[in-house]
Write a protein that holds these residues in place. Structure first.
Motif, PDB file in Angstrom:
ATOM      1  N   ASP A 229      68.495  22.940  47.321  1.00  6.74           N
ATOM      2  CA  ASP A 229      68.241  24.288  47.834  1.00  6.74           C
ATOM      3  C   ASP A 229      67.029  24.854  47.088  1.00  6.74           C
ATOM      4  O   ASP A 229      67.160  25.426  45.999  1.00  6.74           O
ATOM      5  CB  ASP A 229      69.467  25.178  47.626  1.00  6.74           C
ATOM      6  N   LEU A 230      65.861  24.655  47.666  1.00 12.13           N
ATOM      7  CA  LEU A 230      64.639  25.086  46.992  1.00 12.13           C
ATOM      8  C   LEU A 230      64.459  26.594  47.058  1.00 12.13           C
ATOM      9  O   LEU A 230      63.804  27.182  46.186  1.00 12.13           O
ATOM     10  CB  LEU A 230      63.430  24.378  47.616  1.00 12.13           C
ATOM     11  N   ASP A 231      64.999  27.244  48.087  1.00 13.59           N
ATOM     12  CA  ASP A 231      64.870  28.708  48.181  1.00 13.59           C
ATOM     13  C   ASP A 231      65.602  29.393  47.034  1.00 13.59           C
ATOM     14  O   ASP A 231      65.112  30.366  46.456  1.00 13.59           O
ATOM     15  CB  ASP A 231      65.417  29.195  49.521  1.00 13.59           C
ATOM     16  N   PRO A 288      63.776  24.531  37.274  1.00  2.29           N
ATOM     17  CA  PRO A 288      62.645  25.326  36.775  1.00  2.29           C
ATOM     18  C   PRO A 288      61.582  25.461  37.867  1.00  2.29           C
ATOM     19  O   PRO A 288      61.449  24.578  38.735  1.00  2.29           O
ATOM     20  CB  PRO A 288      62.137  24.509  35.583  1.00  2.29           C
ATOM     21  N   GLY A 289      60.799  26.535  37.803  1.00  8.82           N
ATOM     22  CA  GLY A 289      59.778  26.784  38.821  1.00  8.82           C
ATOM     23  C   GLY A 289      58.839  25.616  39.083  1.00  8.82           C
ATOM     24  O   GLY A 289      58.619  25.242  40.248  1.00  8.82           O
ATOM     25  N   PRO A 290      58.265  24.993  38.027  1.00 11.79           N
ATOM     26  CA  PRO A 290      57.357  23.854  38.278  1.00 11.79           C
ATOM     27  C   PRO A 290      58.049  22.696  38.994  1.00 11.79           C
ATOM     28  O   PRO A 290      57.407  22.001  39.797  1.00 11.79           O
ATOM     29  CB  PRO A 290      56.920  23.458  36.861  1.00 11.79           C
ATOM     30  N   LEU A 291      59.348  22.489  38.719  1.00 12.25           N
ATOM     31  CA  LEU A 291      60.059  21.417  39.408  1.00 12.25           C
ATOM     32  C   LEU A 291      60.268  21.750  40.879  1.00 12.25           C
ATOM     33  O   LEU A 291      60.228  20.864  41.745  1.00 12.25           O
ATOM     34  CB  LEU A 291      61.413  21.170  38.732  1.00 12.25           C
ATOM     35  N   VAL A 292      60.487  23.026  41.187  1.00 10.79           N
ATOM     36  CA  VAL A 292      60.604  23.442  42.586  1.00 10.79           C
ATOM     37  C   VAL A 292      59.311  23.113  43.323  1.00 10.79           C
ATOM     38  O   VAL A 292      59.322  22.581  44.441  1.00 10.79           O
ATOM     39  CB  VAL A 292      60.923  24.950  42.686  1.00 10.79           C
ATOM     40  N   VAL A 293      58.170  23.417  42.690  1.00 10.24           N
ATOM     41  CA  VAL A 293      56.867  23.128  43.292  1.00 10.24           C
ATOM     42  C   VAL A 293      56.709  21.622  43.502  1.00 10.24           C
ATOM     43  O   VAL A 293      56.231  21.177  44.561  1.00 10.24           O
ATOM     44  CB  VAL A 293      55.733  23.683  42.404  1.00 10.24           C
ATOM     45  N   MET A 294      57.108  20.825  42.503  1.00  8.31           N
ATOM     46  CA  MET A 294      56.971  19.369  42.607  1.00  8.31           C
ATOM     47  C   MET A 294      57.827  18.822  43.740  1.00  8.31           C
ATOM     48  O   MET A 294      57.389  17.935  44.494  1.00  8.31           O
ATOM     49  CB  MET A 294      57.376  18.695  41.286  1.00  8.31           C
TER      50      MET A 294
END
Length: 426
Positions: A229-231, A288-294
């Motif tokens: 769930d990226l949102d 973490p935010g950077p992992l969501v982006v990845m």
């Protein structure tokens, strides 16, 4: 007083003691019932009544405690182990656990101690086996695996009355040299070096899930898009990817001559995934935010691969796949990790060392123990033991401890400077 020779009538369930025509004392001890429902009695004979009564009482005690040998031909160790691993253990343990049991039984235990009767096996027989294994080149860890398997199998035999004692529980396994396999987690600098290299590779998010969140290999490779769930920036861990197991598909008429895993017509006989067995293992993990982006970037890259592959793509819903779709093989994943370490110029280590690294970083950041346990998937009852095993005291932690001691005993650094100036003026 002369010993009683007359046979006396006894109540149902009581042992019968009498003097036989051979001038020896005999007893019939009720021990329960056979498989067909008929009563089972053990016959004992001794030269004197006192000896016989002592033996009868010992046997009755074993019967009442459930540790007496049951009727029928005694099991050999080999026969019991083979029966246990296939009919008792296999239906209730995971595929990986069964595979470890089966290898220990087939390769080490049956050849080493299989000829003994199970009710006559002694701890010394097992200790001799462990020494022979190590003399033949087996590591202490391999002997430990055989020991644990024997202890579990023989414990079941004792519970079922096939043996009076668990010889493996009494045997001493070989000493494990802890320093040989001591884990040294990767430093923050090493993790950053890996991150630079990871960003150049396919499935880059796979490695950061291991280094940042400590996900196990099976958990990561078992992830499906429905678990992400990226949102809301979290993922659910519900299943593990299993190592494939194959059988020959070529048939006996025209064997390929290769191992089953390399057979051109091989057949996979193990399911791809299994549900996580523990409640702690089934968990939600924050991203973490950077992992969501990845992971968003990874999903877009996977969509492009699917479009290029067209009808060659194997649909599977897995987050991390092969270039043409389908789940990643744990063996391929392991070798990708080794190449990642080499290309990043980072010292060699196990894939599981990334999990130790993640746990240690969480501790360095001051994350509460309860949250660490949630992220790492540790059961509440064993969490303290797992933290002791996985969370390592690093040099920065030791230095910070030294600074805290300095401030507590000698005061703040500025106070020390003032004291030195006053001494100089004096």
């Amino acid at each position: 007083m002369a010993e009683e020779k007359k046979r006396t009538r006894r109540a149902n369930g009581e042992s019968a003691i009498y003097l036989g025509k051979d001038e020896r004392w005999h007893a019939r001890v009720p021990m329960g019932y056979k498989d067909d429902g008929t009563p089972y009695r053990r016959h004992l004979t001794r030269p004197t009544r006192k000896e016989l009564v002592d033996e009868v009482r010992r046997l009755e005690k074993q019967r009442d405690e459930g540790s007496a040998r049951q009727p029928g031909k005694p099991w050999t160790v080999a026969k019991w182990l083979e029966h246990w691993v296939e009919n008792i253990a296999k239906p209730v343990v995971s595929e990986n656990t069964y595979a470890g049991y089966e290898v220990a039984v087939r390769v080490h235990l049956v050849p080493g101690i299989g000829r003994h009767r199970i009710d006559r096996l002694e701890p010394e027989h097992l200790e001799s086996l462990y020494r022979r294994m190590q003399s033949a080149g087996s590591k202490a860890g391999t002997a430990h695996q055989a020991h644990r398997t024997a202890r579990t199998a023989l414990g079941e035999a004792v519970r079922r009355g096939h043996a009076a004692k668990n010889a493996a529980a009494l045997a001493k396994p070989p000493r494990m040299e802890e320093d040989e396999n001591e884990v040294e987690p990767y430093s923050v600098d090493e993790v950053q070096s890996l991150l630079l290299e990871v960003n150049k590779r396919r499935n880059s998010a796979r490695w950061m899930l291991a280094l940042a969140l400590g996900l196990r290999q099976g958990e990561t490779l078992g992830l499906r898009w429905s678990d992400v769930d990226l949102d809301n920036e979290y993922l659910k861990l519900r299943r593990n990817r299993l190592r494939p197991k194959y059988e020959h598909g070529c048939g006996e008429a025209a064997p390929c001559g290769r191992k089953a895993g390399y057979c051109p017509t091989r057949v996979q006989v193990r399911r791809e995934t299994k549900n996580t067995k523990s409640r702690a293992g089934r968990r939600a993990v924050p991203l973490p935010g950077p992992l969501v982006v990845m992971i968003r970037s990874h999903r877009e890259a996977q969509a492009r691969e699917r479009a290029v592959a067209a009808n060659l793509w194997t649909e599977s819903e897995y987050v991390f796949t092969k270039p043409l779709g389908g789940p990643l093989s744990p063996n391929t994943d392991y070798h990708d990790w080794k190449r990642l370490l080499e290309d990043a110029g980072v010292r060699d280590g196990r894939l599981h060392d990334a999990r130790h690294t993640a746990g240690t970083v969480l501790m360095l950041l001051g994350v509460p123990d309860r949250v660490i346990d949630q992220i790492m998937g540790w059961e509440p009852g064993g969490a303290a033991r797992m933290r002791a095993r996985y969370l390592h005291v690093t040099d920065p932690m030791l230095k910070e401890a030294a600074r805290k001691i300095e401030r507590a005993i000698w005061g703040a650094p500025e106070n020390l400077a003032v004291d030195k100036d006053q001494d100089n003026e004096a």
